[in-house]
Structure formats: C-alpha cells, structure tokens
Design a protein around this motif. Sequence first.
Motif, PDB file in Angstrom:
ATOM      1  N   LEU A   6      46.836  43.648  35.166  1.00  0.00           N
ATOM      2  CA  LEU A   6      47.317  43.171  33.873  1.00  0.00           C
ATOM      3  C   LEU A   6      46.841  44.077  32.743  1.00  0.00           C
TER       4      LEU A   6
ATOM      5  N   CYS B  48      42.581  35.442  31.869  1.00  0.00           N
ATOM      6  CA  CYS B  48      43.555  36.506  31.647  1.00  0.00           C
ATOM      7  C   CYS B  48      43.359  37.183  30.298  1.00  0.00           C
ATOM      8  N   ARG B  49      43.043  36.414  29.272  1.00  0.00           N
ATOM      9  CA  ARG B  49      42.845  37.065  27.971  1.00  0.00           C
ATOM     10  C   ARG B  49      41.626  37.958  27.980  1.00  0.00           C
TER      11      ARG B  49
ATOM     12  N   ALA C 123      52.652  39.771  35.680  1.00  0.00           N
ATOM     13  CA  ALA C 123      52.638  38.485  34.981  1.00  0.00           C
ATOM     14  C   ALA C 123      53.521  37.469  35.698  1.00  0.00           C
TER      15      ALA C 123
ATOM     16  N   THR D 252      44.156  30.903  31.059  1.00  0.00           N
ATOM     17  CA  THR D 252      44.267  31.582  29.766  1.00  0.00           C
ATOM     18  C   THR D 252      42.977  32.315  29.423  1.00  0.00           C
TER      19      THR D 252
ATOM     20  N   LEU E 197      50.823  35.190  28.786  1.00  0.00           N
ATOM     21  CA  LEU E 197      50.357  36.512  29.227  1.00  0.00           C
ATOM     22  C   LEU E 197      51.002  37.626  28.406  1.00  0.00           C
TER      23      LEU E 197
END
Length: 568
Positions: free
Chosen positions: A190, A155-156, A204, A152, A103
């Motif tokens: 985020l 979140c990306r 995170a 992943t 993250l």
Amino acid sequence: MTELSVRPTSVRRQQEIHELCAASIRALAGQGGLHFRGPELHRGHRRVPMPAPHLHPTFDGAGFASFRGAADGMASRLLHTDPVLHRSLCPDDTARRLVFEILEQFRVESLAADAWIGVRANLSHRFTQWSQDYVTSGLTETVHGMLLFTVTQMCRARITAEPIPEATEDLIESTRFALASVLGGHLPWLRRTRFSQNDFGIHAQAVAELIGRHLESPTDTDVSTDDRSDGRTAFSLLFDFDPEDDETFQAAVSGRSRALGEGGDGYRVFTRAYDETRQIASLVRPELLQEYRRRLDLVIDLQHLNVRKLGRQLKAVLAEPVPDGWDGGREEGYLDGRRLAQLVTSPTERRLFRAERTEPHTDTTVTFLIDCSGSMKEFGEPVAVLVDVFARALELADARCEILGFTTAAWNGGRARRDWLRSGRPRNPGRLNEVRQLVFKDAETSWRRARPEIAGLLKNDLFKEGVDGEAVDWACSRMRDRQGRRLLFVISDGSPLDGATALANDEFYLDHHLQDVVERHEDERAVEVYGLGVGLDLSPYYDRCRTLDLSCGINSDAIAEVLSMIAH
C-alpha cells in the motif's frame, strides 16, 4: 412554504467556516467553481462526492481545525485521484466500497508535500479527532466496529508512515494481531505503490475484499450502542453523511421531480386565466395602510438603525466614477493648450495643466422579492423593516429599488383546481393554483410615496402559498431593460409549496422548477440572484445565499449581511 426550526446564529458561523474551507480547497487543488451547499462540496451545481467518513466533521463538537483538516483532505482527493479510474476500481458492495474509499483517501493524504507542514498537521489532526469520536460513539465495543477501526488505524499508519497513538495501540492490540496474518501480504505494498493510483487500487481491492468477507457474518450483537448517552447511532460515523441529520445546520428540503424530469414539454401550467399582478394598494384599504405605516415607523425607531450611514456605505459600494468635465489651473496633469501664452508672459507660472473631473454615479437596480406564503406570516414585520430601510438607503445612494412579493390568490388550488377537476383530472397538469404577484414599490416610485404600500407587508391575510420559480422569472423580467448592475434578493423561509400542485404532480415539482430557473439566471448572469433564508439555509436553490436570524427582529447584523452581499 415549509418551515424548519434552526439556530440561525450557529448557521451563520457554519457558513463562514464553509466559505473559508471552500477557498482553501480551491487554492490547494487549483480548481475553480468549488463551494459548499450546506455541508456538501459542489462544483457549480453538481455535487462532488467525498465518501471517506473522516472528511465529514459535525458542528456539535468539532473545532475549526477539524474542518480545515477535512478541507485539506478534500483538496488532496481532487488533486491526486483520477475519478474515472477510481470508479473502475471501486467495489460495488457497500462494506467493501467503504474500506476501498478510506484507503484511497489515505493514499492521497500521504502525497501531501513535505513543504506543506500545515496541511500535513491538519490532516493528522482531523483523523485523530475522527478516531476519538469513533471510540466515544461506542463503535469499538462491537465486533464489526472494532474490525473497521483497527483496519483504518493499521492502514493509515502504514500508508502515511505516521505512528499510531499509544492509547489506540492498546485498544486495537488483539484485533491487530489477528489481522496481521490476513493483511500482512498487502500492507507493505500500500505504501510502496501510493504514487500509482492503479497499482495501489489493486492492493486496496484485495484488502477491501478480505475485510468485506469478515463483515458479512452477522456477529455484531454483543453490545448495543443505541442507549449511549451521546445518542449517536452505531454507524453514523461511517455511512451517514446526510446533511439533514445535522441538527445544528438545517437546509431547505429539496429534490428533483419525476413528473417534471420525464415530461417532454418541461414545466407546465394548467391555466393562467386566474393569474394576476396587483398593486398592494388595490388589496388593502388606505386607512389600514396608514395604520400599518405608523406601526412600522415605531418599530424602526426602536431599532435605532442609522439609515443615512447605510446610504453612504451603499453609495461607496455601488457608485463608479464617471467623467464630468475638466478642472484647469492645475500644477500637474494634462498640458492645457489654452494656457500656453502664459508660459511666455509669465515664465514662472506653473499652473498650466488641467485634470479630468469625475463624479460618483450609481447605475444599479436592487429588487427584493418576498415570499408571502403562510409560514412567512410571523416574519412579516422584520422583513418589512429590512426592505423599508434598504429602500430608503438605496434611494440616498441614487440606486433604484423594487419591492415585490409572491403568493397565491387562494388555498388548495382555487379556481384553477376546480377547472382541472371538471376536465377529468388529466395526469401531471403542472402548476395548479392562482398565482398572485404583488408590487409594494416599483423602481420609479420614490420611497416617500411608497411608504404606506411597503407597510402592507403587515397584512396577514396576504400570505397563502408560494410558487417561487415563476416569481423569480417575473422579478428578473422586470429588470431586463434596466442598464447597469441588477441584483435580486429572494427572501424566503423554505421550499416552494403549493398543496394542489404537489398532490396532482409530485412533492418536488415546484422545487425542481425553482432550481432550474435560478440555475438559468445564474448562467445568463444578466441578473445577480441571491437568497436570503429566514432561519433556513437556501443553498439547495441559490449558489449565493445567507441565513438571517429574524426571530428577534432586525438588527445591525442582518443589515450588514445584506450589505456584504451587495458589496461582493
């Protein structure tokens, strides 16, 4: 020395890629001293940790664009992450730390300026390539693997505002739906807090904690990936960044010695009573040296190496202009007072000036220090060709050249070990063998006179064991009183190895000492120390090193490698 098999041609390409990537990282991050040792980023002699798994492409399929994307990711990390704050926020648990590191990497990548279009494209390409490798490896066929992959991707996409590819969306649809209710409260924050490392870290941490709880249950037994055709182990794309596991890039095996590190008096030598420095002519019969010389001349002739051209190239690289008087009668330059009378007698005369005359002058000493341990025995001939050609070319360039070697006078410690046994085997005795330093050619001897001695490298029974650190110190001490530029090239195929010393201390005792010696000389900068690895990467020891492929003898590529290091 230990010897590891490797494909040297691919190693050279890897080194070129790492050098380009290191230059890119230094430019983007605005930080000097960054370079790669093997696949790991270093600042000086200290490793710079880059834990995010997608920053570690391998050479068995990834193109240059992937390495450039990883380099841009590393630069972003150096530019936007406060390491002290990061350590205070990072969880201790392995799984939670993995999620947190990923993250944080996404956060710094999202901060790439809009004007850096190429950097943003490189980062996106690298993550896409890593995602494809992740799927290909079979990790998504396990419960935990699919969970991490989905996290992943989600979140990306949220942090960077880049969409998830359609094929990936289909793959993660069910897991994504299940995670939405768990992570939904933290995902928006985020992106909102990405400009504040501390605020971002709080959210995170929460995401890493939630995912860590799911990973604690041992349910990952539905599908085994060990039998897949690509042979990758299940979590190699997540946790395993060890450079020794990359089969196409072998580095010398190195480590730190507990015996040397804990000892208050540093590096020790049990006895120097049997150490010696020998001219090679005192160890090999003259008739045999002449026979070796004829054999070496034949090999050099077959290689068709242009020594005179190499000499001219070295002269251009090493020579510097020095004043050598004045030339008069010039139409421009400095006004020559001795010709002022001509201005009166011949008003049209224009040749009233003079110019300083310079001549190229070389003030350089180049020393080749050759590892004469047992594993180098098979490379004796190509190494002899290499140093012989450079000794002749350096002489043509008016530079001084020494050719030295290092080995031991005996196997398994010899008389030094016997003395140690008689004294009751004291603990951690230090170096435990008879060191033998060899002189094939000194700086004052011409190449023509030293020709037979250089061929002594072909005598196989000279090669025994090696104590590299002391040899580097010895070679540097021989150049201490020299003026001008001083270069030392250490030619070796691996790590220092002396069986008796390793058994009486620990296996990395000589490794640790070599690292300390090279670091000291590199810091002093009196001598430029370079490593020439014979089929092996010597970057664990030398900041400046190249890998040579001598399996088929010496060719123009190997000559060019050494020349480029001298010209650096």
